[in-house]
Each structure stands twice: as structure tokens, then as C-alpha cells.
Design an enzyme around this catalytic site. Structure first.
Site, PDB file in Angstrom:
ATOM      1  CE  LYS A  54      -3.901  -2.288   2.166  1.00  0.00           C
ATOM      2  NZ  LYS A  54      -4.469  -2.825   3.389  1.00  0.00           N
ATOM      3  CD  GLN A  98      -3.706  -4.560   6.552  1.00  0.00           C
ATOM      4  OE1 GLN A  98      -3.571  -3.606   5.806  1.00  0.00           O
ATOM      5  NE2 GLN A  98      -4.264  -5.689   6.158  1.00  0.00           N
ATOM      6  CG  ASP A 121     -10.513  -1.001   4.751  1.00  0.00           C
ATOM      7  OD1 ASP A 121     -10.301  -1.332   3.568  1.00  0.00           O
ATOM      8  OD2 ASP A 121      -9.926  -1.519   5.712  1.00  0.00           O
TER       9      ASP A 121
END
Length: 294
Positions: A54, A98, A121
Site C-alpha cells: 500500500k 489494517q 475501507d
């Protein structure tokens, strides 16, 4: 008949290039640099690989990348304080924590603390609710990638029969909403569904996101159907090594389907690319700019 392979690597690279062009334009015309903050708790090896990828791809697209690594035993209050700081930081437009988090932390509380406008997300209840209501929202990256891959085969999904196997908040449920937005007819199936092979056999579009290695067999698939495999499973082979397989029995299904995504090299490639899309969209929305052309 052998299925066309949907190359996630190529499609993701094209998407990242389009994002980079739009980032350059937004910087040039509005002096705004989209910024993504990724929070990693602990040192799960798979998570570390994802976070590194990422970081690299965010910078390659011309965005600002902020990494925050915290020890596995971090107090929940300290993690929440970091999220609050990122919520207030005007240089950060996207926040990603995460997952999975260590057991000592309450995942729902952490996700709910993220500003919905920065929730790249797409997991905050505000975004999930807006998506379910058919309103504009930041959508989870993997389902977004699934739609883009499908549309590389079919320009329009209108009126097509789709089945989504798996009902997780991360993939199955939001994917259903995105398919409805495309005017597809959608069935959602799961581990308790009866007659799953028969349900699948009616579908023009099959999405497997159950986490069961090679569960979907050739006999389940309507000839010519488009098959999108979200599963990533490790199967043991000789010498203690493993091989990656999806939720679809790739070899046999390839002989029936019209188009299929491989594992690896399919959906997984799209997830980070769609994260960049969401960060760019969030940056434009937070600055009151028009929606970018990606």
C-alpha cells in the site's frame, strides 16, 4: 471452450495509472495532495506485506503516504487517540486500520472511531448504511474491484443474474449493494444455503467469497458465465510448502465459464488499486472538489 482469463494485474495497473493522472491534475489545479494513513498494529507477516505494498503504490500514484506502526500490546485508548489525531489532520484524507487486529482490541469500536469521510475501507456503519440505501458512499475496496473486473467483460450488468457466495461485511454484503446499483438481479448465498449448485447454475455472474478452497465446481457453473474468485487459501503441498488457490476449482471451471479471474493475479491485485481510488475520491469530497474521473 476455455474461459477468457480476466487479468487483474493488467486492469489494476491501468487503474493505478488513471489515478496517478487524476492526482497530478488535482495537485496542479487545486494544490491538494491526497494523503493516506495506514495503521498497523503488531507484526502479522501477511499484514506487513500488504502495508508495504500500500505504501509503495500510494507514493507511486503521487499521494502522501503516512505509516503508523504500533506494538501488538498497544492500549485501545492509545489507538483511539491516534485515530482521533488522524481524523483532525487536514493532510490525511484516507485512514485505513489494517485488519485483523489483535484479540485485545475491539475491532468494531476502532472502525467506528474513524471519520466516515476518511473511511477508505468503507467499513464504518455510516458508509455501509449509505451504500445499502443506494446513496453515495465510500465502498469497500475488494467489492469495488470485483465490479471493475466484471465490467472489463460486460459493459453493462443490467438485468444479469448474479450470485454472491459469502455474506461478510468486507466483501459479500457490500458487493450485493454494488451489483444492485448496476441493476443486476442478485442472489446472496452462504454456508447455510440449500441447493447451492442449483442456485449457481442459474447465474450469469458468480462471485465466490467464502474462504473454502476450490469449493465451487464446474458442475455449478452455467456455460459462458463470468466467474470472479475472491478467495485466497493456502493448500499444503510437498516439503512443507503451500500453494495459493481460490474458492473456485479453477482448472475445471475454466472449461465451462466464459471468463474467470485467476488466484493469484485476479481480485487481490484490484484491492490496493481501489484503495487509491477511494483516497482520491475522499480527498476531493473533503475539499469540496468535483468527483474525480476514476
Amino acid at each position: 471452450m476455455t474461459a477468457r482469463i480476466i487479468d487483474g494485474k493488467v486492469i489494476a495497473a491501468e487503474l493505478r495509472a488513471r489515478v496517478a493522472e487524476e492526482v497530478a491534475r488535482v495537485k496542479r489545479e487545486h494544490q491538494v495532495t491526497p494523503g493516506l494513513a495506514v495503521v498497523l498494529v503488531g507484526n502479522d507477516p501477511a499484514s506487513e506485506v500488504y502495508v508495504r505494498s500500500k505504501h509503495t503504490q500510494t507514493q507511486a500514484a503521487g499521494m502522501a503516504s503516512f505509516e503508523h506502526k504500533l506494538p501488538a500490546d498497544v492500549a485501545q485508548a492509545n489507538l483511539l487517540a491516534l485515530i482521533e489525531k488522524l481524523n483532525r489532520d487536514p493532510t490525511v484524507h484516507g485512514i485505513l486500520v489494517q485488519l485483523p487486529l489483535p484479540k485485545s482490541l475491539h475491532t468494531e469500536t476502532i472502525i467506528n472511531a474513524i471519520d466516515p469521510a476518511k473511511d477508505v475501507d468503507g467499513l464504518h456503519p455510516n458508509n455501509a448504511g449509505r451504500l445499502a440505501g443506494g446513496f453515495a458512499a465510500l465502498s469497500p475496496c475488494t467489492p469495488l474491484g470485483c465490479i471493475i473486473l466484471t465490467k472489463s467483460v460486460h459493459a453493462s450488468l443490467e438485468g444479469m443474474n448474479a450470485i454472491v457466495i459469502g455474506r461478510s461485511n468486507l466483501v459479500g454484503r457490500p458487493l450485493v449493494q454494488l451489483l444492485l446499483n448496476e441493476n443486476a438481479t442478485v442472489t446472496i448465498a452462504h454456508s447455510r444455503s440449500k441447493d447451492l449448485p442449483q442456485l449457481c447454475a442459474r447465474a450469469d455472474l458468480v462471485y465466490a467469497a467464502v474462504g473454502k478452497p476450490e469449493m465451487v465446481r464446474a458442475g455449478w457453473i452455467k456455460p459462458g458465465a463470468t466467474v470472479i474468485d475472491v478467495g485466497i487459501n493456502r493448500l499444503p503441498i510437498a516439503d512443507g510448502k503451500t500453494r495459493l488457490v481460490g474458492d473456485i476449482a479453477f482448472k475445471e471451471v475454466s472449461e465451462v465459464a466464459g471468463a474467470i479471474t485467476p488466484v493469484p493475479g485476479g481480485v487481490g491485485q484490484m484491492t490496493v488499486a481501489c484503495l487509491l481510488v477511494n483516497t482520491l475520491r475522499a480527498a476531493c469530497a473533503l475539499h469540496g472538489l468535483p468527483k474525480p474521473a476514476v
